[in-house]
Design a protein around this motif. Sequence first.
Motif, PDB file in Angstrom:
ATOM      1  N   ASP A   1      11.339  -3.768  -1.325  1.00  0.00           N
ATOM      2  CA  ASP A   1      10.956  -4.823  -1.764  1.00  0.00           C
ATOM      3  C   ASP A   1       9.456  -4.371  -2.571  1.00  0.00           C
ATOM      4  O   ASP A   1       8.844  -3.802  -2.278  1.00  0.00           O
ATOM      5  CB  ASP A   1      10.174  -5.797  -0.715  1.00  0.00           C
ATOM      6  CG  ASP A   1      11.504  -6.732   0.009  1.00  0.00           C
ATOM      7  OD1 ASP A   1      12.659  -6.716  -0.903  1.00  0.00           O
ATOM      8  OD2 ASP A   1      11.493  -7.106   0.873  1.00  0.00           O
ATOM      9  N   PHE A   2       9.287  -4.046  -4.128  1.00  0.00           N
ATOM     10  CA  PHE A   2       8.331  -3.774  -4.862  1.00  0.00           C
ATOM     11  C   PHE A   2       7.450  -5.140  -5.649  1.00  0.00           C
ATOM     12  O   PHE A   2       8.162  -6.355  -5.321  1.00  0.00           O
ATOM     13  CB  PHE A   2       8.715  -2.595  -5.551  1.00  0.00           C
ATOM     14  CG  PHE A   2       9.410  -1.964  -4.839  1.00  0.00           C
ATOM     15  CD1 PHE A   2       9.204  -1.119  -4.461  1.00  0.00           C
ATOM     16  CD2 PHE A   2      10.949  -2.305  -5.041  1.00  0.00           C
ATOM     17  CE1 PHE A   2       9.864   0.583  -4.359  1.00  0.00           C
ATOM     18  CE2 PHE A   2      11.741  -0.867  -4.956  1.00  0.00           C
ATOM     19  CZ  PHE A   2      10.836   0.353  -4.113  1.00  0.00           C
ATOM     20  N   ASN A   3       6.424  -4.827  -5.493  1.00  0.00           N
ATOM     21  CA  ASN A   3       5.318  -5.955  -6.179  1.00  0.00           C
ATOM     22  C   ASN A   3       5.674  -5.086  -7.470  1.00  0.00           C
ATOM     23  O   ASN A   3       5.907  -3.583  -8.004  1.00  0.00           O
ATOM     24  CB  ASN A   3       3.969  -5.980  -5.887  1.00  0.00           C
ATOM     25  CG  ASN A   3       3.021  -4.923  -6.809  1.00  0.00           C
ATOM     26  OD1 ASN A   3       3.323  -4.153  -7.350  1.00  0.00           O
ATOM     27  ND2 ASN A   3       2.172  -4.212  -5.149  1.00  0.00           N
TER      28      ASN A   3
ATOM     29  N   GLU B   1       6.083  -9.409  -3.721  1.00  0.00           N
ATOM     30  CA  GLU B   1       6.966  -8.051  -3.405  1.00  0.00           C
ATOM     31  C   GLU B   1       8.589  -8.894  -4.060  1.00  0.00           C
ATOM     32  O   GLU B   1       8.443 -10.434  -4.071  1.00  0.00           O
ATOM     33  CB  GLU B   1       7.191  -7.994  -2.234  1.00  0.00           C
ATOM     34  CG  GLU B   1       5.395  -7.257  -2.254  1.00  0.00           C
ATOM     35  CD  GLU B   1       6.255  -6.418  -1.104  1.00  0.00           C
ATOM     36  OE1 GLU B   1       6.790  -6.361   0.321  1.00  0.00           O
ATOM     37  OE2 GLU B   1       5.454  -5.452  -0.971  1.00  0.00           O
TER      38      GLU B   1
ATOM     39  N   GLU C   1       4.123  -1.540  -8.367  1.00  0.00           N
ATOM     40  CA  GLU C   1       5.060  -0.419  -8.061  1.00  0.00           C
ATOM     41  C   GLU C   1       6.191  -0.089  -8.609  1.00  0.00           C
ATOM     42  O   GLU C   1       7.068  -0.247  -9.576  1.00  0.00           O
ATOM     43  CB  GLU C   1       5.144  -1.100  -6.754  1.00  0.00           C
ATOM     44  CG  GLU C   1       4.262  -0.854  -5.875  1.00  0.00           C
ATOM     45  CD  GLU C   1       4.706  -1.584  -4.963  1.00  0.00           C
ATOM     46  OE1 GLU C   1       3.698  -1.336  -3.594  1.00  0.00           O
ATOM     47  OE2 GLU C   1       5.412  -2.459  -4.007  1.00  0.00           O
TER      48      GLU C   1
END
Length: 585
Positions: free
Chosen positions: A174-176, A124, A179
């Motif tokens: 927070d993203f991977n 993330e 996403e």
Amino acid sequence: MSQATQDVREDGIIESVSGPVVQAVDLDARMNDVVYVGDEGLMGEVIEIEGDITTIQVYEETSGVGPGEPVENTGEPLTVDLGPGLLDSIYDGVQRPLDVLESKMNSAFLDRGVDAPGIDLEKEWAFEPTVEVGDEVESGDVVGVVEETVSIDHKVLVPPGSEGGVVEAAEAGDFNVEEAVVTLDSGEEITMHQEWPVRQARPSVEKQTPTEPLVSGQRILDGLFPIAKGGTAAIPGPFGSGKTVTQHQLAKWADADIVVYVGCGERGNEMTEVIEDFPELDDPKTGNPLMARTSLIANTSNMPVAARESCVYTGITIAEFYRDMGYDVALMADSTSRWAEAMREISSRLEEMPGEEGYPAYLSARLSQFYERAGYFENINGTEGSISVIGAVSPPGGDFSEPVTQNTLRIVKCFWALDADLAERRHFPSINWNESYSLYREQLDPWFQDNVTDEWSEIRQWAVDTLDEEAELQEIVQLVGKDALPEDQQLTLEVARYLREAYLQQNAFHPTDTYCEPAKTYGILTAIKKFNDEAFDALGAGVPVPEITAIEAAPRLNRIGVQEDWEEYIEELKDDLASQLREKY
């Protein structure tokens, strides 16, 4: 079988295997499709289709693969994964992360068929949007930023080819990379992850004429043979002449934002040195690790030749991705000769008509396709970015007339010819100033005149003329000896010696001399020019050459490069040169 083959269908069977070249029948495929070959699912690429027979180059060792085994088609060309995580990474020629594969295998020796995404799909990243709900965006626009490393902010782009639209949702968090970080009114979801075919250049608005130099801190390059940001250069030289060290110096000191280093078919010990050294090097600009703005592609000489053929495309595609963000990228390819040798081997296995020295007839076209992706670009999002490509060439026996060197010379505008004789005399960098050239000089002179001094081009021309005259005089010296020359020519040889020793030589391993800013490069030349002018005045007043060259101040010219307080040192030295020579008459 590798994980990636789960989404594809069994499509054909192997008919024959010849090294990295495999022929399959009953395979429904298009040119450049990626396929998985054999029971182990070895990655390959379609390179020829003739009737029902499809020819594939396999990126892994094919021993043990035989006729009758399946071939599965992905229906997609060879692509690279683009997104945060590319920097501070080490890949093989087809963008498999070597550290991930090593941990997966618990060994430095990799099994065939093992695969992993080019970037971490689970990690993330802290995303900060730069657009708001209601903003209209289109292809290439920046929609947000993540801190990729301590040195580089990664700009999240709307993918090329997107129809764009109005932003419906964009939140920090927070993203991977898979996403959605921004949603458009068209229903399109923008993620941090993009894929791009390696053999296709990323789109841009216009390639512009570069007017700013890629300052390298190497006196002979910046002073005599400069390269532009967005320019192309070749470094040909025989074994042991310093190609790799020169490229290391450029990678460390060139004023590029991002460095992509492609080790293409080099010896394993050299790539090991790069992989071990780069993570320990500090970035002289920021003090952070140099790897924080570097992406390494390691394809050693014992790896399969087909992967070697693709590694330069992998590198240039990663470079284009960062160019689209508005960064200046320097790509080092070491060496394009090994790349050409891989093309020669595959071409011979395809039984194509050979060209000069067995290289394929399309050698020049492939080299052009690679180097033409360099340039100073106006991007589709309105920013400007550059890719400077510096390719090492390893001509067998140092023969610059061989096809790879000659075809490269037709394309690049900078030629830095390394000389084995200079290397044997411990003159480094061993760039032969009589054979090298730069076609960027005139278009870069205004920048040097605006940022360094108005006299930049004049004093450089004086240095070039002096070195040219020395080369002519050396031919006479070898026949009749130095003492047979007139005194003014003897003095010219002494001045040229200081140009060679104090200006053209540079110690890559000295903490101060390893980098020489353009102002210092100019300062060293002014000190040597001062010695030249005062010495010829003394000669005109009747002072013998031995007395002129015996003054105490002259040898101090050779110590300017290692001085930290060089401005004060140069001014004092000029005064000493003038006073000591004037005392003689």
